[in-house]
Every structure is written in C-alpha cells, then in structure tokens.
Design a protein around this motif. Sequence first.
Motif, PDB file in Angstrom:
ATOM      1  N   PHE A  82     -66.295  46.066 -51.577  1.00 38.93           N
ATOM      2  CA  PHE A  82     -66.437  44.737 -51.002  1.00 38.93           C
ATOM      3  C   PHE A  82     -65.071  44.107 -50.758  1.00 38.93           C
ATOM      4  O   PHE A  82     -64.201  44.111 -51.614  1.00 38.93           O
ATOM      5  N   GLY A  83     -64.916  43.525 -49.565  1.00 37.03           N
ATOM      6  CA  GLY A  83     -63.667  42.872 -49.206  1.00 37.03           C
ATOM      7  C   GLY A  83     -63.676  41.404 -49.555  1.00 37.03           C
ATOM      8  O   GLY A  83     -64.598  40.894 -50.163  1.00 37.03           O
ATOM      9  N   GLN A  84     -62.656  40.698 -49.119  1.00 34.57           N
ATOM     10  CA  GLN A  84     -62.543  39.285 -49.457  1.00 34.57           C
ATOM     11  C   GLN A  84     -61.824  38.567 -48.333  1.00 34.57           C
ATOM     12  O   GLN A  84     -60.851  39.053 -47.780  1.00 34.57           O
ATOM     13  N   MET A 124     -75.947  44.040 -46.922  1.00 34.68           N
ATOM     14  CA  MET A 124     -75.012  45.166 -46.883  1.00 34.68           C
ATOM     15  C   MET A 124     -74.734  45.546 -45.427  1.00 34.68           C
ATOM     16  O   MET A 124     -75.652  45.766 -44.641  1.00 34.68           O
ATOM     17  N   ARG A 125     -73.453  45.601 -45.080  1.00 34.02           N
ATOM     18  CA  ARG A 125     -73.057  45.965 -43.731  1.00 34.02           C
ATOM     19  C   ARG A 125     -71.761  46.762 -43.791  1.00 34.02           C
ATOM     20  O   ARG A 125     -70.995  46.646 -44.761  1.00 34.02           O
ATOM     21  N   PRO A 126     -71.469  47.595 -42.783  1.00 33.64           N
ATOM     22  CA  PRO A 126     -70.213  48.362 -42.790  1.00 33.64           C
ATOM     23  C   PRO A 126     -69.012  47.421 -42.804  1.00 33.64           C
ATOM     24  O   PRO A 126     -68.961  46.450 -42.056  1.00 33.64           O
ATOM     25  N   LYS A 127     -68.039  47.717 -43.650  1.00 27.87           N
ATOM     26  CA  LYS A 127     -66.865  46.859 -43.768  1.00 27.87           C
ATOM     27  C   LYS A 127     -65.756  47.235 -42.793  1.00 27.87           C
ATOM     28  O   LYS A 127     -64.823  46.472 -42.586  1.00 27.87           O
ATOM     29  N   GLU A 129     -73.591  44.922 -37.701  1.00 31.63           N
ATOM     30  CA  GLU A 129     -74.948  44.514 -38.023  1.00 31.63           C
ATOM     31  C   GLU A 129     -75.321  44.959 -39.436  1.00 31.63           C
ATOM     32  O   GLU A 129     -74.852  45.993 -39.917  1.00 31.63           O
ATOM     33  N   PRO A 130     -76.180  44.203 -40.123  1.00 30.19           N
ATOM     34  CA  PRO A 130     -76.602  44.584 -41.477  1.00 30.19           C
ATOM     35  C   PRO A 130     -77.302  45.937 -41.496  1.00 30.19           C
ATOM     36  O   PRO A 130     -78.036  46.286 -40.574  1.00 30.19           O
ATOM     37  N   ASP A 188     -68.855  39.209 -51.876  1.00 29.62           N
ATOM     38  CA  ASP A 188     -68.248  38.166 -51.064  1.00 29.62           C
ATOM     39  C   ASP A 188     -69.277  37.122 -50.664  1.00 29.62           C
ATOM     40  O   ASP A 188     -70.453  37.444 -50.444  1.00 29.62           O
ATOM     41  N   GLU A 189     -68.832  35.898 -50.554  1.00 30.66           N
ATOM     42  CA  GLU A 189     -69.732  34.807 -50.174  1.00 30.66           C
ATOM     43  C   GLU A 189     -70.385  35.065 -48.824  1.00 30.66           C
ATOM     44  O   GLU A 189     -71.561  34.726 -48.611  1.00 30.66           O
TER      45      GLU A 189
END
Length: 467
Positions: free
Chosen positions: A8-10, A148-151, A157-158, A201-202
């Motif tokens: 997960f990114g930020q 959940m979606r590709p980062k 798209e989810p 992430d929010e």
Amino acid sequence: MLGLKNLFGQGKKVSPVVNAFNRSFYKFFGLAVTPYDYADTRQYLDKGYNYNPDVYSVIKQISTKASDVPYFIKDVRDKKQLGIYRLSKSRTDLQGVLRKSQSLQKAFKENDLSMPLDRPNIDQSWTEFFALSTVFLKATGNCYWYIMRPKLRENAEPMAVYVLPAHLMNIVLKQDANLLTVESPIDYYKLIEGDQYIRFDESDVVHIKNPNPNFDMQGSHLYGMSDLRAALRNIQDSNEAIDNNIKTMKNGGAYGFIHSKGQNALTADQALEVKSRLKEMDADNDRLSKITGVSAELGFTRISLTTDELKPFDFLEFDQAGICNVLGWYTEFLNSKNSSSGLNNGALAEMRRAAITDTIMPLLGLFQDGINSKKFLQSFQGYENAVLEFDPTDLPEMQVDMEKLADRLDKLVDNSIITREEARFAMQYADSGVPELSIFTVSKNVMTLEDAVIPLENNIPIGGIEE
C-alpha cells in the motif's frame, strides 16, 4: 501480516487555508492515533452478537433482510428527480406509488448496468458482502470497505472490495491536520491485531458509520457510535439472567440447609453423611436410587429465592425489548410472548413494512452512498454518472393490493388527473411505446377508449371523416 504493508502506498495534500473547526479538534494531534474503546467494541461482538441470543437474532434478521433487498444500477438523467425517487421509493400509499413511478422514469436513463464486479472478492458473494457489512455496522457502529486496485497504474479500476473487521480498525490523523479545509483529516487506517498491524491508505477505504455526538479533542468522534452502546446494560443483564438460570437448573432448585426437625440437632458426622448420601442419590440413575431412609425427621430451610419469585423471564423480556428498541426492531418478530405468526395479521404486516422503511432502508442508504462514491462505482469506466439504488418494491412486505390500486388509478385516469401510461408505470408495467397512451382522456363512460385516445381537431378525429 506485516509484509502486506509494503503493498500500500501513501499520498498527502496540504491546503494553505486554515479551517477553524479542524484546528479546534485536531490541533496538536498530527499523525496521532485517534482513541478507540476496543474493550467496549469487542464486548459488543464477544458478549453481544456472539453470545447473547437476542442480539444475535435481531442483527441476523436485519442483515438477512438487508441483503435480500433488490438493487439496480442506472445512469442518472435528472438529479432533482433522483431525490424525489429516493424519498418515495419506500412508500406504498397511492400518492407515493405515483411519485415513485413518475420520478423513476425521469431520474434515470433507460439503460440498465450490471455490477462492474461479479463478486466483491474471491471469498464472498454480494449477498454475503452486504450481510457482513450490516452485522459490523449494527454491532460496532462502523463498517470499513477496502477497495483493492493496482498501485502501478494511475486511476486504475478496482479489482476487489473487502469488508474489514471493524472492531480492529484504527484511524490515524494527518500531520498538521489543523491546516486542512475540505480535505479529510484522516491520513490512513490501521488494522491492529495483537502486536501486528496493516496500513490502509485513506483513498482505498470507504468508512461507513453511524452518527456519533461524542466529540472530543482527539478525534474519537470520527468513529461511528454503536447502537448497542445504549443497550449494554440490557445485554449484560440478559447474559447474567441466562447464566443464573443455567446454574439454577444444574442445582436442581433453590439453595438451603438440611437439618433435624426434632429436639436433637444433627452432629457434624451425621450432616456429612446426609450430604454424601444426597450426592450418591443425585449421581445414581437407577429407578429406586432417589429413595432412602433416615432414623430421624429432617427439615429444609431455604436461603435463596426461587425462580418463580425472581421472575427472571420477566426481566429477560424487559431486556429483550430494550435491545430491540435500540436496534430498531420489533419484539413481535422474535419467538416471545408478544410474537404472532404469519402475515395475515394486519398489525404484524404493518410492523414488517415499518421495519423495512424505518430500519432497513436507512441502513442501505449508507451502503448506497459508499458504493456510489468515486472510490468505487464511479471509478469504473462507463460508470462515471451511474448510481446503485436499493429498491424494496418487490419485497413481500412492501406489496400493495393491486386490485385496490387499479381501481384508484382507473378513477384518476377517468378524471384526467393522470395518463394511461402513468397508470401503467404505477402498476409496474414497461413503457408501452404507444404515444396515444400519454394523452389525458375523459371517462370511458362518456367516450370510448378509441375516441378518447385520438386527439380531436374542430370536433373531428384527426385522420377521420366528419359525419
């Protein structure tokens, strides 16, 4: 679990405009974990939903019914009519049925869209997804969906959506949260279990919650308030009553002392012998094992109240009513003295309809807002202007008397209040495609249907021949 954090990114944006409201509540708490009463929240599940039969029964019934409500997805044509439709879609009176059918035709485009994901995730169907979401929202006051979606791709798209365990979630505030304006003060969410945690992430979480009036300076009001919080004493009292009833059943009656009724008291050895013999009799299942003889007259002095005197079942009904009240349900739906069977009873049928309109639909309205957010549905290509709408019209509890409805619509058509096409919509028929049915007509007793639907020009039917 810790290895999942790297997935997960930020991101972070800071506005230069000061928000006085956020400053007053979040000052000095940048990157602080908001306080959350995990003890009570776990108790709502551990001693409520997982342990108390009334809490489980009510929430189970609500979650099952909520997951049964049909839904559709359409592109929005008119937002004003969409608002009218949402206000009238749970109504079963004549005016409500007409407003619903009229606004339904005007609010949406004709195309029907499917849910962009066949299943929310590999482990659940949409029915299970909404049922579990309901359990968490009613039990803890919060529901968290992880999108959940590709980062690696921007605006991807989810791929899936998961229900996170609400009782393990924690909110972390942004640094310098007092400098925000319309932005959320939330930096990210943490799922905490023991000494392990996962960060979300929010932007990847949809947080659905009940209103919470308990403001404080640390942002704990960012969590929803559980319905069960106000009924916690009823839950505790109900649990204790059931536990005490089990103890009484195991004991076989009230507590007390066996003693001699004559002039001579039992000696210590005699008392122990009597107790030992009673234990043997209780443990022996032979037919005559419950009969024994003694050489003196014995008495029994009770030192506790009997079940009849305590009336625990009266208190259980009182607690059951309190639990049902805070959850927005009726005790008549449970297997209690107040319950009735079947939907033939008019009062019970009205209660079931009220439960849909007063409890189920407001709850689904929260889920609707979460689904329709740009984090999920409107982030799919081709769904930018689409919305999901839960519509209870087809539920058994929401059915209207079609014969009475048809009679009343017939009178409205005869008096030129509505058109025949509008009457068809109110009866849930599809668009006929006949333009003449959208013309206001007079009573069929005055004019035939053929004459009524053909517009007149100078008292001559258009395309007709003057007699």
